[in-house]
Structure formats: structure tokens, C-alpha cells
Design an enzyme around this catalytic site. Structure first.
Site, PDB file in Angstrom:
ATOM      1  N   ASP A  45       0.847  -1.191   0.000  1.00  0.00           N
ATOM      2  CA  ASP A  45       0.000   0.000   0.000  1.00  0.00           C
ATOM      3  C   ASP A  45       0.887   1.247   0.000  1.00  0.00           C
ATOM      4  OD1 ASP A  45      -2.487   1.285   0.108  1.00  0.00           O
ATOM      5  OD2 ASP A  45      -2.495   1.357   2.301  1.00  0.00           O
ATOM      6  N   HIS A  46       0.514   2.245  -0.775  1.00  0.00           N
ATOM      7  CA  HIS A  46       1.241   3.529  -0.835  1.00  0.00           C
ATOM      8  C   HIS A  46       2.749   3.346  -0.986  1.00  0.00           C
ATOM      9  CE1 HIS A  46      -2.165   6.191  -0.262  1.00  0.00           C
ATOM     10  NE2 HIS A  46      -2.629   5.319   0.610  1.00  0.00           N
ATOM     11  N   ASN A  57     -10.176   0.147   0.794  1.00  0.00           N
ATOM     12  CA  ASN A  57      -9.115  -0.017   1.802  1.00  0.00           C
ATOM     13  C   ASN A  57      -9.571   0.388   3.203  1.00  0.00           C
ATOM     14  OD1 ASN A  57      -7.714  -0.460  -0.541  1.00  0.00           O
ATOM     15  ND2 ASN A  57      -6.241   1.194  -0.265  1.00  0.00           N
ATOM     16  N   ASN A  67      -8.277   0.514   7.381  1.00  0.00           N
ATOM     17  CA  ASN A  67      -7.180   0.434   8.341  1.00  0.00           C
ATOM     18  C   ASN A  67      -7.628   1.012   9.684  1.00  0.00           C
ATOM     19  OD1 ASN A  67      -4.672   0.273   9.578  1.00  0.00           O
ATOM     20  ND2 ASN A  67      -3.766   1.964   8.438  1.00  0.00           N
ATOM     21  N   HIS A  93      -9.660   4.730  -1.024  1.00  0.00           N
ATOM     22  CA  HIS A  93      -8.812   4.787   0.178  1.00  0.00           C
ATOM     23  C   HIS A  93      -9.568   5.496   1.291  1.00  0.00           C
ATOM     24  CE1 HIS A  93      -4.672   3.675  -1.326  1.00  0.00           C
ATOM     25  NE2 HIS A  93      -5.426   3.575  -2.398  1.00  0.00           N
ATOM     26  N   GLY A  94      -9.134   5.236   2.535  1.00  0.00           N
ATOM     27  CA  GLY A  94      -9.702   5.967   3.663  1.00  0.00           C
ATOM     28  C   GLY A  94     -11.176   5.684   3.871  1.00  0.00           C
ATOM     29  N   ALA A  95     -11.577   4.408   3.780  1.00  0.00           N
ATOM     30  CA  ALA A  95     -13.001   4.072   3.855  1.00  0.00           C
ATOM     31  C   ALA A  95     -13.540   4.082   5.284  1.00  0.00           C
ATOM     32  CB  ALA A  95     -13.245   2.703   3.227  1.00  0.00           C
ATOM     33  N   SER A  96     -12.648   3.977   6.282  1.00  0.00           N
ATOM     34  CA  SER A  96     -13.113   3.960   7.673  1.00  0.00           C
ATOM     35  C   SER A  96     -13.821   5.270   7.987  1.00  0.00           C
ATOM     36  CB  SER A  96     -11.931   3.787   8.634  1.00  0.00           C
ATOM     37  OG  SER A  96     -11.289   2.557   8.406  1.00  0.00           O
TER      38      SER A  96
HETATM   39 ZN   LIG Z   1      -4.525   5.000   1.282  1.00  0.00          ZN
END
Ligand SMILES: [Zn+2]
Length: 287
Positions: free
Chosen positions: A81-82, A226, A228, A204-207
Site C-alpha cells: 500500500d502507498h 481499503n 485500516n 482509500h480511507g473508507a473507515s
Molecule cells: Zn490509502
């Protein structure tokens, strides 16, 4: 395998969850959840954390050994990732990753295209797929700091067409880490980009994004999402609770066990949100 898995998800209107790991108990937790739910899963290791995780080869082999030891039967893809540098992405390819993200989103678009293309050429020669990014995901996560910058449609088209990458992460208002206020995703831009590029999109940043918004993003071409932050929040909340409730406890296994269960529980919820439950895509491997 992963490319076909994500393309299949797009064609069927669900998303493959990527869950980032921060050590052994995350690996165990997300694998157990995927197996319980019979869901394909992408395990993410973010490049900023690679030294902490033991290096590309070590963490990749550790994940693979866990898959074998736990008797996991669902498809598991291991993703960088990244990716911060072209060289790092190449090392991950050499280590045996299934896919790598090269994050050139902070570079001018011409340089993003040039470097992403270099990663794609190397990765594809080794059967590894590549994710690219345009625009900027906001927030702070794992030391990555950014202001939200909406992806430009023409830049998305140029990156996809000129690099032949496999998946595209167009930043459209999502944020790493915790949201301050309500997420504000650019659905109009999402629709426009989805209609102009053929590759599956990555969110990205789905939380912290409401379920209805995630469903809409899936409908508009996102086939990999994604996660986290919310996993780490569930884990740390449970760990704090255990330690506060049992102040005499010092046995590591007893302290950690409830927090592993917290990872499993949130990971199962994420799988439900993505719609990947009982979507065992193992058959795709044989195509
Ligand atoms: Zn990300």
C-alpha cells in the site's frame, strides 16, 4: 489472480476489502474473518510501516506462512500500500507481492505517469499488478499526511492510458485516519471518471464513510476498498478495556486474545459492507 479477482468483483457489483495489517495478530484476525465469511481478501502492508513490519520479504513470508498454518481456503492477495518509491515497489515485486501501489500522487502528473509506468513495466514482467493514484487523500495515517485534493479527470485518463496500470485510486474527498465532520465524496466526479476509464477504481480511507456512500462508490466502479483506521480503533478500544478491567493481568496471550477477537469482529463487518461475503473467487485462479 488479484487482477481477475478485482475485475470479477467489479462485474458483479461488490468490492474486495483491503485490510491493512500492523503485526501478527492483525494477520491472524483478518485471515480468520475472511475464512469465516468465505470472502476473498487483500492484505495491505503500507510502505511507511515496512521497516516496522520486518521488511518486504519477512512480512510477505510471515503472511504466507500464516495462510498455510491456519488452513485458509479463500483467495488472499498480498499488496504493498502507498509504495513510496519506484525502487521500493520493485523490491516488493522481487519479494513476491501479488500487487503493488505506486503512490505518485504528490508528483506533477507527468512525473507520476513516468514513475508509475516504470513500476508497471517491472511489475507486469513479473506477473504483479499495479495500482496508481491521482489527486490526494486527506488526513493523517501511518505518518502519511495530506490535504484533500480531488482527482482531475483528464489526469486520471492520462495515467491509465499511458501507464497501463491495473487499478486506479482517484482521490475524491476521502480521508486517511479519522474524519473531522462528515465525509464529502465527489460522486459526480466519481461517475465521470468511472465512465472514462475501464479499470476498477480503489477507494482509500473508507473507515468512517457511511455505508450508503460506500455502496454508491461500489456502484460507480470501485471494486477494492481499503480499511485500516476502524480496525485499529476496535483493536485499541478492546485492549484498553481488557487492561483497565483486569489490572493484575500480565499473561500476553490473555491480554491480546480479546483484541484479536475485536479485529475478527470488525473485519467481518467490513466484509459484509463490501458485499464480498460468500464470494469465494478461488475458481478465478484456474482461468
Ligand atoms: Zn490509502
Amino acid at each position: 489472480m488479484e487482477k481477475h479477482m478485482i475485475r470479477y468483483a467489479k462485474s458483479q457489483g461488490f468490492a474486495i476489502p483491503q485490510m491493512n495489517i500492523n503485526g501478527l495478530i492483525w494477520i491472524e484476525g483478518v485471515l480468520q474473518a475472511a475464512e469465516n465469511m468465505q470472502s476473498p481478501i487483500i492484505i495491505g502492508t503500507t510502505d511507511k510501516n515496512i521497516a516496522y513490519l520486518g521488511g518486504y520479504k519477512f512480512i510477505l513470508q510471515t503472511i504466507k506462512n500464516k495462510i498455510t498454518a491456519m488452513g485458509i481456503t479463500v483467495p488472499v492477495s498480498i499488496h504493498l500500500d502507498h509504495g513510496l518509491t519506484v525502487e521500493g515497489c520493485k523490491q516488493a515485486v522481487d519479494a513476491g507481492y501479488d500487487s503493488v501501489m505506486f503512490d505518485g500522487s504528490k508528483l506533477p502528473i507527468e512525473e507520476n505517469i513516468r514513475q508509475t509506468k516504470e513500476v508497471v513495466e517491472y511489475a507486469h514482467a513479473h506477473g504483479v499488478i499495479v495500482e496508481g493514484e491521482v489527486g490526494a487523500v486527506g488526513g493523517v495515517e501511518d505518518g502519511l499526511v495530506g490535504q484533500v485534493k480531488y482527482a482531475d479527470i483528464d489526469e486520471c485518463v492520462a495515467l491509465v492510458q499511458q501507464t497501463h496500470l491495473d487499478t486506479l485510486a482517484p482521490a475524491l474527498g476521502s480521508v486517511h485516519g479519522k474524519y473531522k465532520g462528515e465525509p464529502n465524496l465527489g460522486f459526480a466526479e466519481m461517475e465521470a471518471i468511472g465512465s472514462k476509464v475501464d479499470v476498477p477504481l480503489v477507494l482509500h480511507g473508507a473507515s468512517g464513510i457511511p455505508n450508503a456512500d460506500l455502496q454508491r462508490a461500489i456502484q460507480l466502479g470501485h471494486a477494492k476498498i481499503n480499511f485500516n483506521t476502524e480496525i485499529n480503533i476496535s483493536w485499541s478500544n478492546q485492549l484498553r478495556k481488557t487492561l483497565n478491567e483486569s489490572t493484575e493481568l500480565f499473561n500476553p496471550q490473555e491480554i491480546l486474545k480479546p483484541s484479536i477477537q475485536a479485529i475478527i469482529t470488525i473485519a467481518e463487518k467490513i466484509i459484509q459492507t463490501c458485499g464480498s461475503e460468500n464470494k469465494n473467487t478461488a475458481f478465478i485462479k484456474n482461468r
